[in-house]
Motif scaffolding. Sequence first.
Motif, PDB file in Angstrom:
ATOM      1  N   ALA A  32       0.822  -1.220   0.000  1.00  0.00           N
ATOM      2  CA  ALA A  32       0.000   0.000   0.000  1.00  0.00           C
ATOM      3  C   ALA A  32       0.855   1.269   0.000  1.00  0.00           C
ATOM      4  O   ALA A  32       1.958   1.306   0.548  1.00  0.00           O
ATOM      5  N   ASP A  33       0.302   2.308  -0.608  1.00  0.00           N
ATOM      6  CA  ASP A  33       0.877   3.653  -0.552  1.00  0.00           C
ATOM      7  C   ASP A  33      -0.020   4.489   0.341  1.00  0.00           C
ATOM      8  O   ASP A  33      -1.231   4.566   0.121  1.00  0.00           O
ATOM      9  N   TYR A  34       0.567   5.120   1.345  1.00  0.00           N
ATOM     10  CA  TYR A  34      -0.176   5.824   2.389  1.00  0.00           C
ATOM     11  C   TYR A  34       0.428   7.220   2.528  1.00  0.00           C
ATOM     12  O   TYR A  34       1.605   7.354   2.878  1.00  0.00           O
ATOM     13  N   ILE A  35      -0.368   8.245   2.246  1.00  0.00           N
ATOM     14  CA  ILE A  35       0.094   9.625   2.352  1.00  0.00           C
ATOM     15  C   ILE A  35      -0.584  10.269   3.557  1.00  0.00           C
ATOM     16  O   ILE A  35      -1.807  10.385   3.613  1.00  0.00           O
ATOM     17  N   GLN A  40       3.802  12.917   4.308  1.00  0.00           N
ATOM     18  CA  GLN A  40       4.758  11.814   4.393  1.00  0.00           C
ATOM     19  C   GLN A  40       4.220  10.627   3.602  1.00  0.00           C
ATOM     20  O   GLN A  40       3.049  10.268   3.727  1.00  0.00           O
ATOM     21  N   HIS A  41       5.066  10.014   2.791  1.00  0.00           N
ATOM     22  CA  HIS A  41       4.676   8.861   1.981  1.00  0.00           C
ATOM     23  C   HIS A  41       5.193   7.593   2.647  1.00  0.00           C
ATOM     24  O   HIS A  41       6.398   7.359   2.698  1.00  0.00           O
ATOM     25  N   LEU A  42       4.275   6.786   3.150  1.00  0.00           N
ATOM     26  CA  LEU A  42       4.614   5.500   3.746  1.00  0.00           C
ATOM     27  C   LEU A  42       4.407   4.436   2.680  1.00  0.00           C
ATOM     28  O   LEU A  42       3.352   4.384   2.049  1.00  0.00           O
ATOM     29  N   GLU A  43       5.402   3.596   2.492  1.00  0.00           N
ATOM     30  CA  GLU A  43       5.331   2.577   1.455  1.00  0.00           C
ATOM     31  C   GLU A  43       5.271   1.194   2.085  1.00  0.00           C
ATOM     32  O   GLU A  43       6.245   0.740   2.675  1.00  0.00           O
ATOM     33  N   GLY A  44       4.115   0.559   1.979  1.00  0.00           N
ATOM     34  CA  GLY A  44       3.941  -0.801   2.449  1.00  0.00           C
ATOM     35  C   GLY A  44       3.354  -0.907   3.843  1.00  0.00           C
ATOM     36  O   GLY A  44       3.409   0.014   4.657  1.00  0.00           O
ATOM     37  N   ARG A  45       2.798  -2.076   4.088  1.00  0.00           N
ATOM     38  CA  ARG A  45       2.122  -2.366   5.359  1.00  0.00           C
ATOM     39  C   ARG A  45       3.053  -2.211   6.552  1.00  0.00           C
ATOM     40  O   ARG A  45       2.670  -1.668   7.591  1.00  0.00           O
ATOM     41  N   GLU A  50       4.735   0.647  11.523  1.00  0.00           N
ATOM     42  CA  GLU A  50       5.781   1.307  12.316  1.00  0.00           C
ATOM     43  C   GLU A  50       5.431   2.760  12.614  1.00  0.00           C
ATOM     44  O   GLU A  50       5.584   3.226  13.751  1.00  0.00           O
ATOM     45  N   ALA A  51       4.954   3.496  11.612  1.00  0.00           N
ATOM     46  CA  ALA A  51       4.604   4.908  11.822  1.00  0.00           C
ATOM     47  C   ALA A  51       3.446   5.049  12.798  1.00  0.00           C
ATOM     48  O   ALA A  51       3.450   5.940  13.655  1.00  0.00           O
ATOM     49  N   HIS A  52       2.477   4.164  12.699  1.00  0.00           N
ATOM     50  CA  HIS A  52       1.314   4.272  13.572  1.00  0.00           C
ATOM     51  C   HIS A  52       1.591   3.750  14.976  1.00  0.00           C
ATOM     52  O   HIS A  52       0.967   4.203  15.929  1.00  0.00           O
ATOM     53  N   ARG A  53       2.531   2.860  15.116  1.00  0.00           N
ATOM     54  CA  ARG A  53       2.899   2.403  16.458  1.00  0.00           C
ATOM     55  C   ARG A  53       3.357   3.610  17.289  1.00  0.00           C
ATOM     56  O   ARG A  53       2.984   3.758  18.457  1.00  0.00           O
ATOM     57  N   GLU A  54       4.128   4.502  16.688  1.00  0.00           N
ATOM     58  CA  GLU A  54       4.575   5.711  17.388  1.00  0.00           C
ATOM     59  C   GLU A  54       3.422   6.709  17.553  1.00  0.00           C
ATOM     60  O   GLU A  54       3.241   7.279  18.622  1.00  0.00           O
ATOM     61  N   LEU A  55       2.641   6.899  16.497  1.00  0.00           N
ATOM     62  CA  LEU A  55       1.529   7.843  16.551  1.00  0.00           C
ATOM     63  C   LEU A  55       0.513   7.453  17.613  1.00  0.00           C
ATOM     64  O   LEU A  55      -0.033   8.309  18.317  1.00  0.00           O
ATOM     65  N   PHE A  56       0.273   6.155  17.759  1.00  0.00           N
ATOM     66  CA  PHE A  56      -0.736   5.690  18.700  1.00  0.00           C
ATOM     67  C   PHE A  56      -0.302   5.858  20.158  1.00  0.00           C
ATOM     68  O   PHE A  56      -1.109   5.656  21.065  1.00  0.00           O
ATOM     69  N   LYS A  57       0.918   6.286  20.406  1.00  0.00           N
ATOM     70  CA  LYS A  57       1.344   6.615  21.764  1.00  0.00           C
ATOM     71  C   LYS A  57       0.741   7.944  22.205  1.00  0.00           C
ATOM     72  O   LYS A  57       0.706   8.254  23.396  1.00  0.00           O
ATOM     73  N   ALA A 115      -5.382  -0.184  -0.824  1.00  0.00           N
ATOM     74  CA  ALA A 115      -4.094  -0.188  -1.521  1.00  0.00           C
ATOM     75  C   ALA A 115      -3.493   1.214  -1.572  1.00  0.00           C
ATOM     76  O   ALA A 115      -2.297   1.361  -1.805  1.00  0.00           O
ATOM     77  N   SER A 116      -4.334   2.228  -1.350  1.00  0.00           N
ATOM     78  CA  SER A 116      -3.814   3.595  -1.276  1.00  0.00           C
ATOM     79  C   SER A 116      -4.661   4.396  -0.303  1.00  0.00           C
ATOM     80  O   SER A 116      -5.836   4.076  -0.059  1.00  0.00           O
ATOM     81  N   PHE A 117      -4.032   5.440   0.249  1.00  0.00           N
ATOM     82  CA  PHE A 117      -4.669   6.285   1.270  1.00  0.00           C
ATOM     83  C   PHE A 117      -4.054   7.667   1.133  1.00  0.00           C
ATOM     84  O   PHE A 117      -2.826   7.800   1.117  1.00  0.00           O
ATOM     85  N   GLN A 118      -4.894   8.690   1.014  1.00  0.00           N
ATOM     86  CA  GLN A 118      -4.425  10.081   0.937  1.00  0.00           C
ATOM     87  C   GLN A 118      -5.265  10.899   1.895  1.00  0.00           C
ATOM     88  O   GLN A 118      -6.484  10.973   1.743  1.00  0.00           O
TER      89      GLN A 118
END
Length: 125
Positions: A32-35, A40-45, A50-57, A115-118
Amino acid sequence: MSTEIVRLLARIAETWNSGDAEGYAGLFTEDADYITFFGQHLEGRQAIEEAHRELFKLDIKLEGGGGEPLIKPLTDDVALVITGGGSSVNGAADPGRRSVITMTAVRTAEGWRFASFQNTRVSAP
């Protein structure tokens, strides 16, 4: 199709609000592509997890209010999804955090996944 995608959207909110980074990322395809709204462009599950593990703190919770999502089938196995909503920080609603979110939903062996998120913040022109 629409009912399954609406359920997938509900799972997005459930996993986010429970702080489940693995469960949240599992709603996306492996590639997936996640903006983010920061651009920030996150590439892949894995990157999404990883990005959300930090955000969810942080104490950020999703709120509804985006109305009915627009689900536009493109094929039997692909749909454009446009939805909206907002979030609260430390329990306080913040109208400045309203967003319009565009996603591509695809039917996979695991069921429907994004598969994508903006994420785009709503602002005055």
